[in-house]
Write a protein that holds these residues in place. Sequence first.
Motif, mmCIF file in Angstrom:
data_model
loop_
_atom_site.group_PDB
_atom_site.id
_atom_site.type_symbol
_atom_site.label_atom_id
_atom_site.label_comp_id
_atom_site.label_asym_id
_atom_site.label_seq_id
_atom_site.Cartn_x
_atom_site.Cartn_y
_atom_site.Cartn_z
ATOM 1 N N LEU A 80 -9.287 79.767 16.151
ATOM 2 C CA LEU A 80 -9.653 80.368 15.050
ATOM 3 C C LEU A 80 -8.673 80.806 13.856
ATOM 4 C CD1 LEU A 80 -12.856 82.296 15.913
ATOM 5 C CD2 LEU A 80 -12.567 79.872 15.789
ATOM 6 N N TRP A 81 -8.298 79.892 13.054
ATOM 7 C CA TRP A 81 -7.412 80.049 11.953
ATOM 8 C C TRP A 81 -7.805 80.755 10.710
ATOM 9 C CZ3 TRP A 81 -2.309 78.855 13.435
ATOM 10 C CH2 TRP A 81 -2.291 78.182 14.756
ATOM 11 N N ILE A 82 -7.157 81.835 10.280
ATOM 12 C CA ILE A 82 -7.620 82.952 9.299
ATOM 13 C C ILE A 82 -6.461 82.803 8.205
ATOM 14 C CG2 ILE A 82 -8.050 85.047 8.587
ATOM 15 C CD1 ILE A 82 -9.038 85.735 11.318
ATOM 16 N N LEU A 83 -7.098 82.637 7.125
ATOM 17 C CA LEU A 83 -6.208 82.464 5.857
ATOM 18 C C LEU A 83 -6.179 83.976 5.210
ATOM 19 C CD1 LEU A 83 -4.222 81.225 3.691
ATOM 20 C CD2 LEU A 83 -6.232 80.627 2.419
ATOM 21 N N CYS A 84 -4.808 84.588 4.991
ATOM 22 C CA CYS A 84 -4.740 85.745 4.178
ATOM 23 C C CYS A 84 -3.957 85.441 3.102
ATOM 24 C CB CYS A 84 -4.097 86.803 5.262
ATOM 25 S SG CYS A 84 -5.144 87.497 6.184
ATOM 26 N N ARG A 85 -4.280 86.051 1.892
ATOM 27 C CA ARG A 85 -3.516 85.877 0.589
ATOM 28 C C ARG A 85 -2.895 87.319 0.267
ATOM 29 N NH1 ARG A 85 -7.751 82.255 -2.724
ATOM 30 N NH2 ARG A 85 -7.304 80.385 -1.709
ATOM 31 N N ILE A 86 -1.742 87.367 0.120
ATOM 32 C CA ILE A 86 -1.177 88.627 -0.029
ATOM 33 C C ILE A 86 -0.379 88.850 -1.242
ATOM 34 C CG2 ILE A 86 -0.770 88.953 2.505
ATOM 35 C CD1 ILE A 86 2.383 88.394 2.007
ATOM 36 N N HIS A 87 -0.890 88.024 -2.387
ATOM 37 C CA HIS A 87 -0.356 88.250 -3.697
ATOM 38 C C HIS A 87 -0.532 89.441 -4.358
ATOM 39 C CE1 HIS A 87 -4.476 86.883 -4.166
ATOM 40 N NE2 HIS A 87 -4.340 87.220 -5.506
ATOM 41 N N LEU A 88 -1.589 90.402 -3.867
ATOM 42 C CA LEU A 88 -1.595 91.550 -4.433
ATOM 43 C C LEU A 88 -1.446 92.765 -3.745
ATOM 44 C CD1 LEU A 88 -5.289 90.662 -6.237
ATOM 45 C CD2 LEU A 88 -2.957 90.907 -7.222
ATOM 46 N N LEU A 89 -0.372 92.829 -2.870
ATOM 47 C CA LEU A 89 -0.022 93.757 -1.898
ATOM 48 C C LEU A 89 -0.050 95.377 -2.589
ATOM 49 C CD1 LEU A 89 2.799 92.144 0.158
ATOM 50 C CD2 LEU A 89 0.517 92.812 0.922
ATOM 51 N N PRO A 90 -0.640 96.312 -2.047
ATOM 52 C CA PRO A 90 -0.903 96.181 -0.763
ATOM 53 C C PRO A 90 -2.298 95.837 -0.354
ATOM 54 C CG PRO A 90 -1.481 98.407 -1.778
ATOM 55 C CD PRO A 90 -0.830 97.501 -2.741
ATOM 56 N N VAL A 91 -3.033 95.219 -1.221
ATOM 57 C CA VAL A 91 -4.179 94.473 -0.909
ATOM 58 C C VAL A 91 -3.886 93.066 -0.164
ATOM 59 C CG1 VAL A 91 -6.596 93.374 -1.687
ATOM 60 C CG2 VAL A 91 -5.263 95.654 -2.847
ATOM 61 N N VAL A 92 -4.722 92.755 1.047
ATOM 62 C CA VAL A 92 -4.462 91.704 1.665
ATOM 63 C C VAL A 92 -6.016 91.166 1.677
ATOM 64 C CG1 VAL A 92 -4.078 90.583 3.833
ATOM 65 C CG2 VAL A 92 -2.804 92.323 3.191
ATOM 66 N N TRP A 93 -6.154 89.971 1.142
ATOM 67 C CA TRP A 93 -7.490 89.323 0.873
ATOM 68 C C TRP A 93 -7.587 88.380 2.203
ATOM 69 C CZ3 TRP A 93 -8.680 84.943 -2.977
ATOM 70 C CH2 TRP A 93 -10.087 84.561 -2.803
ATOM 71 N N ALA A 94 -8.347 88.624 2.955
ATOM 72 C CA ALA A 94 -8.810 87.593 4.286
ATOM 73 C C ALA A 94 -9.874 86.635 3.684
ATOM 74 C CB ALA A 94 -9.520 88.485 5.395
ATOM 75 N N VAL A 95 -9.199 85.435 3.167
ATOM 76 C CA VAL A 95 -10.144 84.308 2.581
ATOM 77 C C VAL A 95 -11.179 83.914 3.397
ATOM 78 C CG1 VAL A 95 -9.858 82.168 1.154
ATOM 79 C CG2 VAL A 95 -8.156 83.908 1.021
ATOM 80 N N GLY A 96 -10.858 83.358 4.477
ATOM 81 C CA GLY A 96 -11.778 82.676 5.365
ATOM 82 C C GLY A 96 -11.126 82.338 6.634
ATOM 83 N N TRP A 97 -11.845 81.253 7.491
ATOM 84 C CA TRP A 97 -11.401 80.801 8.550
ATOM 85 C C TRP A 97 -11.962 79.544 8.992
ATOM 86 C CZ3 TRP A 97 -14.691 80.081 12.588
ATOM 87 C CH2 TRP A 97 -16.078 80.450 12.671
ATOM 88 N N ILE A 98 -11.447 78.887 9.826
ATOM 89 C CA ILE A 98 -11.856 77.739 10.385
ATOM 90 C C ILE A 98 -11.145 77.293 11.887
ATOM 91 C CG2 ILE A 98 -9.780 76.327 9.447
ATOM 92 C CD1 ILE A 98 -12.171 74.118 8.641
ATOM 93 N N VAL A 99 -11.948 76.494 12.549
ATOM 94 C CA VAL A 99 -11.579 76.108 14.040
ATOM 95 C C VAL A 99 -10.334 75.147 13.451
ATOM 96 C CG1 VAL A 99 -11.787 75.036 16.160
ATOM 97 C CG2 VAL A 99 -13.738 76.602 14.855
ATOM 98 N N GLY A 100 -9.164 75.362 14.322
ATOM 99 C CA GLY A 100 -8.105 74.151 14.063
ATOM 100 C C GLY A 100 -8.430 72.707 14.112
#
Length: 141
Positions: A80-100
């Motif tokens: 399972l691959w998760i996308l995190c966006r870190i453009h607003l640190l210290p906030v980390v936004w876990a956007v979503g996931w998908i099977v490879g």
Amino acid sequence: NAAKGIHDAKGFGGDTEEIHVQGAIGEKAISKAFNLPWVEVTDEFKKIKADVGSGVLQVRSTPLETGRLLLRERDNDRQLWILCRIHLLPVVWAVGWIVGGEGKREGVLMAAETNWPYYLVPADKLKSMELLHYANKAGLL
């Protein structure tokens, strides 16, 4: 890593230290959110089964507000691959996931000048993080 003879993807021209720090931020955030172990720095990185947990969760981070999940051709199709966006640190936004494997089918195949194929999966193709939280509570991760 370079001092240990460990190099990044063929032809990568970015700031490797910055990329590793960005990745670690996303991995640690997911580890804390799911209360699962995080695999920290190791000399034997090829033996690591996954970034977070017991071998299922992989994390990719991007500093871009609209960044997409990047999957390489060699990435595990069953994890399972998760996308995190870190453009607003210290906030980390876990956007979503998908099977490879699904991500490679849903993503757009890119052929960068670096000569290594990869897929970019848009956020609207990713599954809700809420589903992963339910799976985690059920002991499935």
